[in-house]
Design a protein around this motif. Structure first.
Motif, PDB file in Angstrom:
ATOM      1  N   CYS A  31      43.221  47.076  43.774  1.00 54.30           N
ATOM      2  CA  CYS A  31      42.580  46.908  42.799  1.00 54.30           C
ATOM      3  C   CYS A  31      43.175  47.633  41.432  1.00 54.30           C
ATOM      4  CB  CYS A  31      41.228  47.919  43.024  1.00 54.30           C
ATOM      5  SG  CYS A  31      40.093  47.734  41.543  1.00 54.30           S
ATOM      6  N   ALA A  32      43.562  46.442  40.393  1.00 60.99           N
ATOM      7  CA  ALA A  32      44.314  46.860  39.430  1.00 60.99           C
ATOM      8  C   ALA A  32      43.161  47.406  38.300  1.00 60.99           C
ATOM      9  CB  ALA A  32      45.007  45.759  38.839  1.00 60.99           C
ATOM     10  N   VAL A  42      45.379  41.657  31.490  1.00 60.08           N
ATOM     11  CA  VAL A  42      44.703  41.135  32.714  1.00 60.08           C
ATOM     12  C   VAL A  42      45.324  39.816  33.062  1.00 60.08           C
ATOM     13  CG1 VAL A  42      42.457  40.619  33.638  1.00 60.08           C
ATOM     14  CG2 VAL A  42      42.817  42.779  32.200  1.00 60.08           C
ATOM     15  N   GLU A  43      45.417  39.098  31.870  1.00 60.97           N
ATOM     16  CA  GLU A  43      46.094  37.688  32.166  1.00 60.97           C
ATOM     17  C   GLU A  43      47.246  37.661  32.900  1.00 60.97           C
ATOM     18  OE1 GLU A  43      45.678  35.321  28.671  1.00 60.97           O
ATOM     19  OE2 GLU A  43      43.414  35.670  28.614  1.00 60.97           O
ATOM     20  N   GLN A  50      47.300  38.639  40.631  1.00 58.91           N
ATOM     21  CA  GLN A  50      46.177  39.725  41.085  1.00 58.91           C
ATOM     22  C   GLN A  50      44.861  39.166  40.670  1.00 58.91           C
ATOM     23  OE1 GLN A  50      46.826  42.701  42.516  1.00 58.91           O
ATOM     24  NE2 GLN A  50      44.703  43.413  42.116  1.00 58.91           N
ATOM     25  N   ARG A  51      43.876  39.450  41.700  1.00 63.09           N
ATOM     26  CA  ARG A  51      42.613  38.787  41.467  1.00 63.09           C
ATOM     27  C   ARG A  51      41.537  39.932  41.198  1.00 63.09           C
ATOM     28  NH1 ARG A  51      45.278  35.601  40.435  1.00 63.09           N
ATOM     29  NH2 ARG A  51      45.393  33.315  40.987  1.00 63.09           N
ATOM     30  N   LEU A  52      41.927  41.158  41.794  1.00 68.78           N
ATOM     31  CA  LEU A  52      40.716  42.220  41.753  1.00 68.78           C
ATOM     32  C   LEU A  52      41.251  43.294  40.506  1.00 68.78           C
ATOM     33  CD1 LEU A  52      37.979  43.690  42.829  1.00 68.78           C
ATOM     34  CD2 LEU A  52      39.830  44.644  44.616  1.00 68.78           C
ATOM     35  N   LYS A  70      34.742  33.179  33.066  1.00 68.14           N
ATOM     36  CA  LYS A  70      34.267  31.788  32.869  1.00 68.14           C
ATOM     37  C   LYS A  70      35.430  30.838  33.126  1.00 68.14           C
ATOM     38  CE  LYS A  70      30.671  32.103  29.370  1.00 68.14           C
ATOM     39  NZ  LYS A  70      30.631  32.914  28.445  1.00 68.14           N
ATOM     40  N   THR A  71      36.717  31.100  32.557  1.00 69.23           N
ATOM     41  CA  THR A  71      37.817  30.408  32.970  1.00 69.23           C
ATOM     42  C   THR A  71      38.430  30.547  34.312  1.00 69.23           C
ATOM     43  OG1 THR A  71      39.018  31.708  31.479  1.00 69.23           O
ATOM     44  CG2 THR A  71      38.260  29.753  30.429  1.00 69.23           C
ATOM     45  N   ARG A  72      38.478  31.581  34.735  1.00 66.53           N
ATOM     46  CA  ARG A  72      39.252  32.047  36.207  1.00 66.53           C
ATOM     47  C   ARG A  72      38.005  32.571  36.972  1.00 66.53           C
ATOM     48  NH1 ARG A  72      41.455  33.253  31.722  1.00 66.53           N
ATOM     49  NH2 ARG A  72      43.859  32.907  31.329  1.00 66.53           N
ATOM     50  N   PRO A  73      37.166  31.455  37.788  1.00 62.12           N
ATOM     51  CA  PRO A  73      35.956  32.029  38.439  1.00 62.12           C
ATOM     52  C   PRO A  73      36.426  33.063  39.535  1.00 62.12           C
ATOM     53  CG  PRO A  73      36.344  29.519  38.604  1.00 62.12           C
ATOM     54  CD  PRO A  73      37.430  30.257  37.636  1.00 62.12           C
ATOM     55  N   ASP A  74      37.621  32.974  40.064  1.00 62.01           N
ATOM     56  CA  ASP A  74      38.001  33.972  41.181  1.00 62.01           C
ATOM     57  C   ASP A  74      38.445  35.102  40.887  1.00 62.01           C
ATOM     58  OD1 ASP A  74      40.496  32.881  40.007  1.00 62.01           O
ATOM     59  OD2 ASP A  74      41.588  32.562  41.787  1.00 62.01           O
ATOM     60  N   ILE A  75      38.559  35.441  39.593  1.00 61.08           N
ATOM     61  CA  ILE A  75      38.460  37.037  39.175  1.00 61.08           C
ATOM     62  C   ILE A  75      37.588  37.735  39.609  1.00 61.08           C
ATOM     63  CG2 ILE A  75      37.498  37.103  36.749  1.00 61.08           C
ATOM     64  CD1 ILE A  75      40.628  37.885  35.917  1.00 61.08           C
ATOM     65  N   GLN A  76      37.724  39.102  40.078  1.00 67.23           N
ATOM     66  CA  GLN A  76      36.848  40.010  40.482  1.00 67.23           C
ATOM     67  C   GLN A  76      36.942  41.409  39.669  1.00 67.23           C
ATOM     68  OE1 GLN A  76      36.066  40.809  44.488  1.00 67.23           O
ATOM     69  NE2 GLN A  76      36.100  38.516  45.123  1.00 67.23           N
ATOM     70  N   VAL A  77      35.812  41.898  39.278  1.00 69.85           N
ATOM     71  CA  VAL A  77      35.920  43.125  38.778  1.00 69.85           C
ATOM     72  C   VAL A  77      35.016  44.337  39.274  1.00 69.85           C
ATOM     73  CG1 VAL A  77      34.563  42.327  36.677  1.00 69.85           C
ATOM     74  CG2 VAL A  77      36.014  44.437  36.408  1.00 69.85           C
ATOM     75  N   HIS A  78      35.624  45.365  39.473  1.00 72.06           N
ATOM     76  CA  HIS A  78      34.568  46.569  40.006  1.00 72.06           C
ATOM     77  C   HIS A  78      34.641  47.653  39.135  1.00 72.06           C
ATOM     78  CE1 HIS A  78      35.495  45.761  44.622  1.00 72.06           C
ATOM     79  NE2 HIS A  78      35.225  44.624  44.014  1.00 72.06           N
ATOM     80  N   LEU A  79      33.301  48.259  38.975  1.00 72.92           N
ATOM     81  CA  LEU A  79      32.999  49.290  38.035  1.00 72.92           C
ATOM     82  C   LEU A  79      33.640  50.696  39.105  1.00 72.92           C
ATOM     83  CD1 LEU A  79      31.936  50.487  35.418  1.00 72.92           C
ATOM     84  CD2 LEU A  79      29.923  50.755  36.583  1.00 72.92           C
ATOM     85  N   ILE A  80      34.310  51.417  38.431  1.00 74.25           N
ATOM     86  CA  ILE A  80      34.811  52.643  39.082  1.00 74.25           C
ATOM     87  C   ILE A  80      34.710  53.865  38.280  1.00 74.25           C
ATOM     88  CG2 ILE A  80      36.690  51.241  40.065  1.00 74.25           C
ATOM     89  CD1 ILE A  80      38.606  52.518  38.326  1.00 74.25           C
ATOM     90  N   GLY A  81      33.885  53.768  37.024  1.00 73.55           N
ATOM     91  CA  GLY A  81      33.426  55.045  36.304  1.00 73.55           C
ATOM     92  C   GLY A  81      31.965  54.920  36.546  1.00 73.55           C
ATOM     93  N   GLY A  82      31.530  56.327  36.004  1.00 74.14           N
ATOM     94  CA  GLY A  82      30.278  56.793  36.067  1.00 74.14           C
ATOM     95  C   GLY A  82      29.444  55.565  35.256  1.00 74.14           C
ATOM     96  N   LEU A  83      28.258  55.320  35.796  1.00 72.84           N
ATOM     97  CA  LEU A  83      27.236  54.572  35.369  1.00 72.84           C
ATOM     98  C   LEU A  83      25.966  55.335  34.791  1.00 72.84           C
ATOM     99  CD1 LEU A  83      26.294  51.573  34.613  1.00 72.84           C
ATOM    100  CD2 LEU A  83      25.902  51.328  37.083  1.00 72.84           C
TER     101      LEU A  83
END
Ligand SMILES: *Cc1c(COP(=O)(O)O)cnc(C)c1O
Length: 230
Positions: A31-32, A42-43, A50-52, A70-83
């Motif tokens: 996970c980057a 990121v691009e 890298q996808r995640l 929108k332009t890269r539907p296979d990109i994924q993002v995770h939240l790793i900080g306090g919510l």
């Protein structure tokens, strides 16, 4: 070093740590962590395969990733900080996984939100494995109660655990934190089988140790994107 080269180098280090500990490189996801770095960074990482990605703030991630997705539907993002609760709604629509679920009230909030939206949401439970860190469930008992709560919401896909080791050069203390997470995972797996595939642990300064201890996802920022100015 360019981002592309840095990613190659980190992947190589992941492979080596896996080989050393008799694991396959495919067991560990990278996970980057792109917090405080712009969409251009990121691009570049995306173009290097890298996808995640990982982000620590909802607003920053939304600005960067809503367009990218929108332009890269296979990109994924995770939240790793306090919510915070008031950002939970925005978070549930944006993140493929919320890794930093660290208290019961947040499980309820996300559970209700996802029910209203009728869309699944992957989550990890964060454990506090070191005295010094502030966030996370304090022990296996608290995690068991949290798991019970999360499993009562059908749209919440509980997928594992996350932790941060103490920020120190003391390798023993770091290993101890990672082992605490593995022990908790084993206990939870016995009680609630099949929900704990993901063990998110290890950052730029300790990811090789984390892999030796069983990490399946490492969160790496600085070693890929360079220092952040904060
Ligand atoms: C910032 C951050 C990372 C990445 O840290 P680096 O030391 O830059 O690799 C990983 N996990 C969490 C929870 C973070 O906040």
């Amino acid at each position: 070093m360019s981002i592309t080269k840095a990613i190659l180098r980190v992947r190589e280090r992941i492979e080596n740590a896996c080989a050393r500990s008799g694991r396959s490189g495919e067991e560990v996801r990278l996970c980057a962590v792109s917090k405080f770095h712009g969409a251009t960074a990121v691009e570049e990482a995306y173009n290097a395969g890298q996808r995640l990605f990982g982000e620590s703030r909802v607003q920053e991630a939304s600005g960067k990733f809503a367009g990218l997705k929108k332009t890269r539907p296979d990109i994924q993002v995770h939240l790793i900080g306090g919510l915070q609760r008031n950002k939970a709604k925005a978070a549930a629509g944006l993140f493929d996984c919320i890794q930093s679920v660290d208290r019961d009230a947040l499980i309820d909030e996300l559970g209700k939100l996802t029910q209203e939206r009728g869309a699944g949401q992957a989550i990890l439970l964060e454990m506090r494995t070191a005295e010094a860190s502030k966030s996370g469930f304090p022990d296996a008992d608290a995690l068991c109660r949290a798991a019970e709560k999360a499993l009562a919401y059908p749209e919440l896909a509980l997928s594992g655990l996350m932790t941060m080791a103490p920020f120190t050069n003391d390798e023993k203390a770091i290993r101890r934190a990672f082992r605490t997470l593995v022990t908790a995972r084993n206990l939870l797996e016995a009680r609630f089988p099949g929900r704990w595939r993901c063990l998110s642990m290890g950052m730029s300064n300790d990811f090789e140790i984390a892999i030796e201890e069983g990490a399946t996802l490492v969160r790496i920022g600085t070693a890929i994107f360079g220092e952040r100015d904060v």
